[in-house]
Design a protein around this motif. Sequence first.
Motif, PDB file in Angstrom:
ATOM      1  N   GLU A 166       1.570  -1.296  -0.240  1.00  0.00           N
ATOM      2  CA  GLU A 166      -0.110   0.092   0.295  1.00  0.00           C
ATOM      3  C   GLU A 166       0.873   1.255   0.065  1.00  0.00           C
ATOM      4  OE1 GLU A 166      -2.047  -0.519   3.426  1.00  0.00           O
ATOM      5  OE2 GLU A 166      -4.182  -2.019   2.333  1.00  0.00           O
ATOM      6  N   LEU A 167       1.677   1.265  -0.928  1.00  0.00           N
ATOM      7  CA  LEU A 167       2.612   1.824  -1.265  1.00  0.00           C
ATOM      8  C   LEU A 167       2.528   3.011  -2.416  1.00  0.00           C
ATOM      9  CD1 LEU A 167       6.313   0.932   0.687  1.00  0.00           C
ATOM     10  CD2 LEU A 167       4.431   2.886   1.395  1.00  0.00           C
ATOM     11  N   ASP A 168       2.852   4.578  -2.734  1.00  0.00           N
ATOM     12  CA  ASP A 168       2.367   4.783  -3.856  1.00  0.00           C
ATOM     13  C   ASP A 168       3.567   6.272  -4.332  1.00  0.00           C
ATOM     14  OD1 ASP A 168       1.621   7.000  -2.291  1.00  0.00           O
ATOM     15  OD2 ASP A 168      -0.427   7.045  -2.781  1.00  0.00           O
ATOM     16  N   MET A 169       4.601   6.504  -3.744  1.00  0.00           N
ATOM     17  CA  MET A 169       5.820   6.807  -3.959  1.00  0.00           C
ATOM     18  C   MET A 169       7.184   6.277  -4.213  1.00  0.00           C
ATOM     19  SD  MET A 169       7.344  10.731  -2.113  1.00  0.00           S
ATOM     20  CE  MET A 169       8.352   9.233  -1.415  1.00  0.00           C
ATOM     21  N   ILE A 170       7.887   6.530  -5.303  1.00  0.00           N
ATOM     22  CA  ILE A 170       9.154   6.110  -5.335  1.00  0.00           C
ATOM     23  C   ILE A 170       9.831   7.267  -5.062  1.00  0.00           C
ATOM     24  CG2 ILE A 170      10.202   4.630  -7.042  1.00  0.00           C
ATOM     25  CD1 ILE A 170       7.386   4.268  -8.542  1.00  0.00           C
ATOM     26  N   VAL A 171      11.055   6.214  -4.594  1.00  0.00           N
ATOM     27  CA  VAL A 171      12.420   7.261  -4.356  1.00  0.00           C
ATOM     28  C   VAL A 171      13.190   6.502  -5.533  1.00  0.00           C
ATOM     29  CG1 VAL A 171      14.234   7.536  -3.044  1.00  0.00           C
ATOM     30  CG2 VAL A 171      11.688   8.041  -2.118  1.00  0.00           C
ATOM     31  N   SER A 172      13.846   7.229  -6.366  1.00  0.00           N
ATOM     32  CA  SER A 172      14.647   6.563  -6.992  1.00  0.00           C
ATOM     33  C   SER A 172      16.803   6.560  -7.036  1.00  0.00           C
ATOM     34  CB  SER A 172      14.377   6.843  -8.363  1.00  0.00           C
ATOM     35  OG  SER A 172      14.803   7.986  -8.949  1.00  0.00           O
ATOM     36  N   ALA A 173      17.119   6.040  -7.402  1.00  0.00           N
ATOM     37  CA  ALA A 173      18.805   5.625  -7.212  1.00  0.00           C
ATOM     38  C   ALA A 173      19.121   4.900  -8.595  1.00  0.00           C
ATOM     39  CB  ALA A 173      18.794   5.668  -5.427  1.00  0.00           C
ATOM     40  N   GLY A 174      20.767   5.128  -8.514  1.00  0.00           N
ATOM     41  CA  GLY A 174      21.502   4.134  -9.810  1.00  0.00           C
ATOM     42  C   GLY A 174      21.339   4.198 -10.611  1.00  0.00           C
ATOM     43  N   LEU A 175      22.473   4.336 -11.389  1.00  0.00           N
ATOM     44  CA  LEU A 175      22.353   4.425 -12.669  1.00  0.00           C
ATOM     45  C   LEU A 175      21.410   4.505 -13.480  1.00  0.00           C
ATOM     46  CD1 LEU A 175      26.353   1.845 -13.631  1.00  0.00           C
ATOM     47  CD2 LEU A 175      25.694   4.645 -13.127  1.00  0.00           C
ATOM     48  N   GLY A 176      20.640   3.587 -14.201  1.00  0.00           N
ATOM     49  CA  GLY A 176      19.023   3.344 -14.296  1.00  0.00           C
ATOM     50  C   GLY A 176      18.267   4.125 -14.144  1.00  0.00           C
ATOM     51  N   GLU A 177      18.528   5.268 -13.110  1.00  0.00           N
ATOM     52  CA  GLU A 177      17.512   6.667 -13.148  1.00  0.00           C
ATOM     53  C   GLU A 177      16.240   6.484 -14.004  1.00  0.00           C
ATOM     54  OE1 GLU A 177      17.486   9.385  -9.368  1.00  0.00           O
ATOM     55  OE2 GLU A 177      19.548   9.820  -9.722  1.00  0.00           O
ATOM     56  N   PHE A 178      16.565   7.438 -15.394  1.00  0.00           N
ATOM     57  CA  PHE A 178      15.640   7.494 -16.074  1.00  0.00           C
ATOM     58  C   PHE A 178      15.114   6.150 -15.941  1.00  0.00           C
ATOM     59  CE2 PHE A 178      19.816   4.764 -17.984  1.00  0.00           C
ATOM     60  CZ  PHE A 178      19.001   3.901 -18.759  1.00  0.00           C
ATOM     61  N   MET A 179      15.384   5.244 -15.823  1.00  0.00           N
ATOM     62  CA  MET A 179      14.759   3.867 -16.385  1.00  0.00           C
ATOM     63  C   MET A 179      13.362   3.959 -15.186  1.00  0.00           C
ATOM     64  SD  MET A 179      16.156   0.199 -17.517  1.00  0.00           S
ATOM     65  CE  MET A 179      18.036   0.982 -17.159  1.00  0.00           C
ATOM     66  N   ILE A 180      14.013   4.372 -14.231  1.00  0.00           N
ATOM     67  CA  ILE A 180      12.566   4.518 -12.836  1.00  0.00           C
ATOM     68  C   ILE A 180      11.925   5.575 -12.976  1.00  0.00           C
ATOM     69  CG2 ILE A 180      12.449   4.855 -10.506  1.00  0.00           C
ATOM     70  CD1 ILE A 180      15.682   3.853 -10.580  1.00  0.00           C
ATOM     71  N   GLU A 181      12.107   6.794 -13.713  1.00  0.00           N
ATOM     72  CA  GLU A 181      11.929   7.909 -13.248  1.00  0.00           C
ATOM     73  C   GLU A 181       9.993   7.664 -15.036  1.00  0.00           C
ATOM     74  OE1 GLU A 181      14.270  10.601 -14.749  1.00  0.00           O
ATOM     75  OE2 GLU A 181      14.921  10.755 -12.409  1.00  0.00           O
ATOM     76  N   LYS A 182      11.151   6.665 -15.784  1.00  0.00           N
ATOM     77  CA  LYS A 182       9.790   6.372 -16.439  1.00  0.00           C
ATOM     78  C   LYS A 182       8.981   5.187 -16.162  1.00  0.00           C
ATOM     79  CE  LYS A 182      11.200   7.977 -20.929  1.00  0.00           C
ATOM     80  NZ  LYS A 182      10.921   9.345 -21.846  1.00  0.00           N
ATOM     81  N   ALA A 183       8.734   4.843 -15.466  1.00  0.00           N
ATOM     82  CA  ALA A 183       8.129   3.549 -14.810  1.00  0.00           C
ATOM     83  C   ALA A 183       7.154   4.276 -13.747  1.00  0.00           C
ATOM     84  CB  ALA A 183       8.954   2.441 -14.152  1.00  0.00           C
ATOM     85  N   ALA A 184       7.402   5.154 -13.018  1.00  0.00           N
ATOM     86  CA  ALA A 184       6.993   6.037 -11.956  1.00  0.00           C
ATOM     87  C   ALA A 184       6.213   6.523 -13.277  1.00  0.00           C
ATOM     88  CB  ALA A 184       7.566   7.108 -11.209  1.00  0.00           C
ATOM     89  N   LYS A 185       6.284   6.982 -13.584  1.00  0.00           N
ATOM     90  CA  LYS A 185       4.962   8.145 -14.843  1.00  0.00           C
ATOM     91  C   LYS A 185       3.866   7.109 -15.425  1.00  0.00           C
ATOM     92  CE  LYS A 185       4.791  11.887 -18.664  1.00  0.00           C
ATOM     93  NZ  LYS A 185       5.421  12.409 -19.319  1.00  0.00           N
TER      94      LYS A 185
END
Length: 325
Positions: free
Chosen positions: A270-289
Motif C-alpha cells: 500500500e505504497l505509491d511513492m518511488i525514490v529512485s537511485a542508481g545508474l538507471g534512474e532514467f528508467m525508474i522515472e519512466k516507470a513511475a510516470k
Amino acid sequence: MRYIGVDIGGANTKVASSDGEITELLYIPLWKDTILPSALKELADRLQPDGLAVVMTGELADCFVDKEEGINFIMDAVNNAFDCEVRYVNNTGNFQKSTQNNRELAAANWAASARLIGEEVGDCIFVDVGSTTSDVIPIKNGKHVAGHTDFSRLLRDELFYAGTLRTNLAALLETVNLDAGTCRVSSELFANTADAYMMLGDIDKELYTCETSDGAGKDRIDCMRRLARVVCADLTEISEEDIYRLAKNVKERQIELLCNSVSAVAEANELDMIVSAGLGEFMIEKAAKRLGYDCFSTADKWSKNISKVFPAYAAARSMDKEKNE
C-alpha cells in the motif's frame, strides 16, 4: 573525521565518503583472478579514513563454493587493507554487533540505502537500478519491510536481475521489432544493456565500466556491431535505424519489467511513492510516470554521483551519525 563507505559487489566496488565529496565506481570482477585485496589496500592508503562502513553483494560470485566463503574472503580483504575501525552493515540496515552470524551480511547493500531513505524521506518504494540488478524495496514507518535475502526478495518481486550495464540482451528479449518484421534473437552473449543505452545516449563511455561481450571497444560503432549480432547480423545487413529500434526494444522491455515489480510491491505494501537511485534512474522515472506514482530522485537531493554509489554513501552516513550521536 573522515568516514568512508564501501559497497563490494561481484562486478563493481563503490566508494563514498559521508560528506559526499568522494564518490568512486571501480570495476573489480570477483569471479576472475580478482584484484580486490590490492585495490582495497590502495584505497586505504589513498583515502586514510578514520572509519570504514562496509556493505557487500559479491559473496554470490560463482568463484566461491557458498556465500559463507564469499563473505569471509571479502571480510579478510577489507580487514587486511584498513587499519581504522571497520563496521559491517547487515540485512536489517544496522551494523553487525557480533561475528556469530555473518550470513546476515550477504547482499545487504540495499538495506543500508533503505535505512537512510527511511530516516530522511519516509514511507516509499526505494528503487535502485544498478549495473546488474534492480532493487525494489518497500519502506514503511521508517524501516524496510523487504525480505532479508536475495532469494526471498526474488520471490516477493523486490529484486530482479536486470541492470543498466551487464545484463545479456538475450535475457530480456525473445523477439525484436525491426523494419523487416518481428525477429527472434540469438541466445548468445553478443551484447549487453550497456551497448543499448550507449546507442540511445542514456549513458556515456565513462559510465560503461564493465567489460564488453567481445572484448572490443566502447565507441558507438563497436556498440552497433555487437547489437547487430543479437539478430545474427552485421553492419552490412542491418541499418542504423534497425539497431536503434533494437536498443529501444531493450529499454522498453526493461521499463516494463520495472513497472511489473514496482506495481506488485506497491500493491502488497500500500505504497505509491518511488525514490529512485542508481545508474538507471532514467528508467525508474519512466516507470513511475507510467504507473502514475510520484518519483523522488536521490540525484536531485544529493547528486548524480552519489546516486550512482548510493549504498556506499548510505553506509558511510550511518557510521558518521552513530559516531557523532
